[in-house]
Design a protein around this motif. Structure first.
Motif, short mmCIF file in Angstrom:
data_model
loop_
_atom_site.label_atom_id
_atom_site.label_comp_id
_atom_site.label_asym_id
_atom_site.label_seq_id
_atom_site.Cartn_x
_atom_site.Cartn_y
_atom_site.Cartn_z
N ILE A 1 0.87 -1.17 0.00
CA ILE A 1 0.00 0.00 0.00
C ILE A 1 0.91 1.23 0.00
CG2 ILE A 1 -1.73 1.31 1.29
CD1 ILE A 1 -2.65 -1.37 2.50
N ILE A 2 0.77 2.07 -1.01
CA ILE A 2 1.63 3.24 -1.11
C ILE A 2 0.78 4.51 -1.10
CG2 ILE A 2 3.30 4.49 -2.54
CD1 ILE A 2 4.28 1.86 -3.62
N LEU B 1 -3.14 10.50 -2.54
CA LEU B 1 -3.72 9.34 -3.22
C LEU B 1 -3.20 8.08 -2.55
CD1 LEU B 1 -5.39 8.24 -5.67
CD2 LEU B 1 -3.21 8.09 -6.89
N VAL B 2 -4.13 7.24 -2.10
CA VAL B 2 -3.77 5.95 -1.51
C VAL B 2 -3.95 4.87 -2.57
CG1 VAL B 2 -4.26 4.26 0.31
CG2 VAL B 2 -4.53 6.70 0.77
N THR B 3 -2.88 4.16 -2.89
CA THR B 3 -2.96 3.10 -3.89
C THR B 3 -2.96 1.74 -3.19
OG1 THR B 3 -0.55 3.16 -4.14
CG2 THR B 3 -1.86 4.44 -5.69
N PRO B 4 -3.87 0.84 -3.59
CA PRO B 4 -4.01 -0.44 -2.89
C PRO B 4 -2.91 -1.42 -3.27
CG PRO B 4 -5.49 -0.36 -4.76
CD PRO B 4 -4.84 1.00 -4.69
N GLN C 1 -10.73 -9.84 -2.74
CA GLN C 1 -10.70 -8.76 -3.73
C GLN C 1 -9.30 -8.69 -4.35
OE1 GLN C 1 -13.79 -7.43 -4.23
NE2 GLN C 1 -14.22 -8.96 -2.66
N GLN C 2 -9.24 -8.32 -5.63
CA GLN C 2 -7.95 -8.28 -6.32
C GLN C 2 -7.02 -7.23 -5.72
OE1 GLN C 2 -8.07 -7.26 -10.50
NE2 GLN C 2 -6.16 -8.31 -10.92
N PHE C 3 -7.57 -6.07 -5.37
CA PHE C 3 -6.77 -5.00 -4.77
C PHE C 3 -7.41 -4.58 -3.45
CE2 PHE C 3 -5.50 -4.72 -9.18
CZ PHE C 3 -4.13 -4.52 -9.09
N MET C 4 -6.58 -4.27 -2.47
CA MET C 4 -7.08 -3.91 -1.14
C MET C 4 -6.27 -2.75 -0.57
SD MET C 4 -7.73 -7.66 0.57
CE MET C 4 -8.48 -6.87 2.01
N THR C 5 -6.94 -1.92 0.21
CA THR C 5 -6.25 -0.83 0.90
C THR C 5 -6.02 -1.16 2.37
OG1 THR C 5 -8.39 0.25 1.24
CG2 THR C 5 -7.08 0.99 -0.63
N THR C 6 -6.29 -2.43 2.73
CA THR C 6 -5.93 -2.95 4.05
C THR C 6 -5.13 -4.22 3.83
OG1 THR C 6 -8.01 -4.21 4.17
CG2 THR C 6 -7.97 -2.02 5.19
N VAL C 7 -4.30 -4.56 4.79
CA VAL C 7 -3.46 -5.76 4.66
C VAL C 7 -4.35 -7.00 4.72
CG1 VAL C 7 -1.56 -7.07 5.65
CG2 VAL C 7 -1.51 -4.57 5.70
N PRO C 8 -4.31 -7.87 3.70
CA PRO C 8 -5.19 -9.04 3.68
C PRO C 8 -4.73 -10.13 4.65
CG PRO C 8 -3.72 -9.10 1.80
CD PRO C 8 -3.48 -7.78 2.50
#
Length: 248
Positions: free
Chosen positions: A119-120, A143-146, A167-174
């Motif tokens: 997450i950047i 901008l938060v990128t997942p 989900q393919q992309f996440m903004t939280t650690v899976p």
């Protein structure tokens, strides 16, 4: 009266604070207004992209090749005009990128996210590039990128794509490892229970409708039923008589 005086004081304080901020700029008020409007139109977004980067051979089937695909996340900054330039930094590395309109394609600059599994957070600063206030900061936004979720390609996620950690992309650690499988198995069990409950409710509603229909049309239903029974009996008797007459 005190409230009125207090309100007037706040209004004057606000007005003079604006004068002080504007006075620090080398541009006039009209030039600042123009530049602020342009800076306000600068936007940032991201988009996933999957490309074929080669082929690989199936280890179990000699001579069987498949496309090797690579997924990346592209960050785009839009509406960069000659009047402004942007400075981009992030919390992943120490890179500092400066983009002007001449670096863009129709005002859009696009670059690849350096680490797909992280997450950047990007900080984007918009600076004046026109008039006497060139180099002054006009606006800062983020901008938060997942990150790319490694669970996404598993068969269990293919069967349960709506699960949060599929989900393919996440903004939280899976979740990963045992925690992931415990979580998704619990989700599957709850989903099955819910589906069973929904089906039971549908069956109950259907049963109630049938009962209600019978109650409202009882006379007609019983009459038709009786007629069907009588016709059946008569038909059976006639057939038996015909059969006996043929035998004689």
């Amino acid at each position: 009266m005190k409230r009125i005086l207090k309100g007037v004081f706040i209004a004057f304080a606000f007005f003079f604070s604006l004068l002080q901020v504007n006075a620090e700029s080398a541009c006039s008020y009209s030039e600042q207004a123009e530049l602020n409007e342009i800076a306000g139109n600068v936007r940032a977004s991201y988009e996933a992209k999957t490309e074929v980067v080669g082929q690989y051979e199936d280890p179990d089937m000699e001579g069987q090749f498949y496309d090797k695909k690579e997924t990346s996340l592209n960050v785009s900054i839009l509406n960069i005009t000659d009047a402004v330039y942007v400075k981009v930094t992030n919390d992943y590395n120490s890179d500092v990128q400066i983009y002007q309109n001449k670096d863009t394609n129709d005002g859009v600059i696009t670059f690849k996210k350096p680490a797909i599994y992280k997450i950047i957070n990007y900080t984007i600063e918009v600076y004046a590039n026109k008039y006497a206030c060139t180099g002054e900061l006009l606006r800062t936004f983020y901008l938060v990128t997942p990150l790319y979720n490694t669970n996404y390609n598993s068969q269990i996620c293919a069967d349960n794509p709506e699960y949060t950690y599929c989900q393919q992309f996440m903004t939280t650690v899976p979740l990963t490892g045992d925690a992931f499988y415990e979580g998704i198995n619990e989700y599957i069990a709850k989903k099955a229970d819910k589906e069973e409950q929904v089906q039971n409710e549908k069956n109950e509603k259907l049963s109630e409708r049938i009962k209600e229909f019978y109650k409202n049309h009882m006379i007609w239903i019983n009459s038709i039923g009786s007629i069907i029974v009588v016709v059946g009996v008569v038909t059976t008797v006639i057939l038996i008589k015909k059969r006996r007459s043929r035998l004689l």
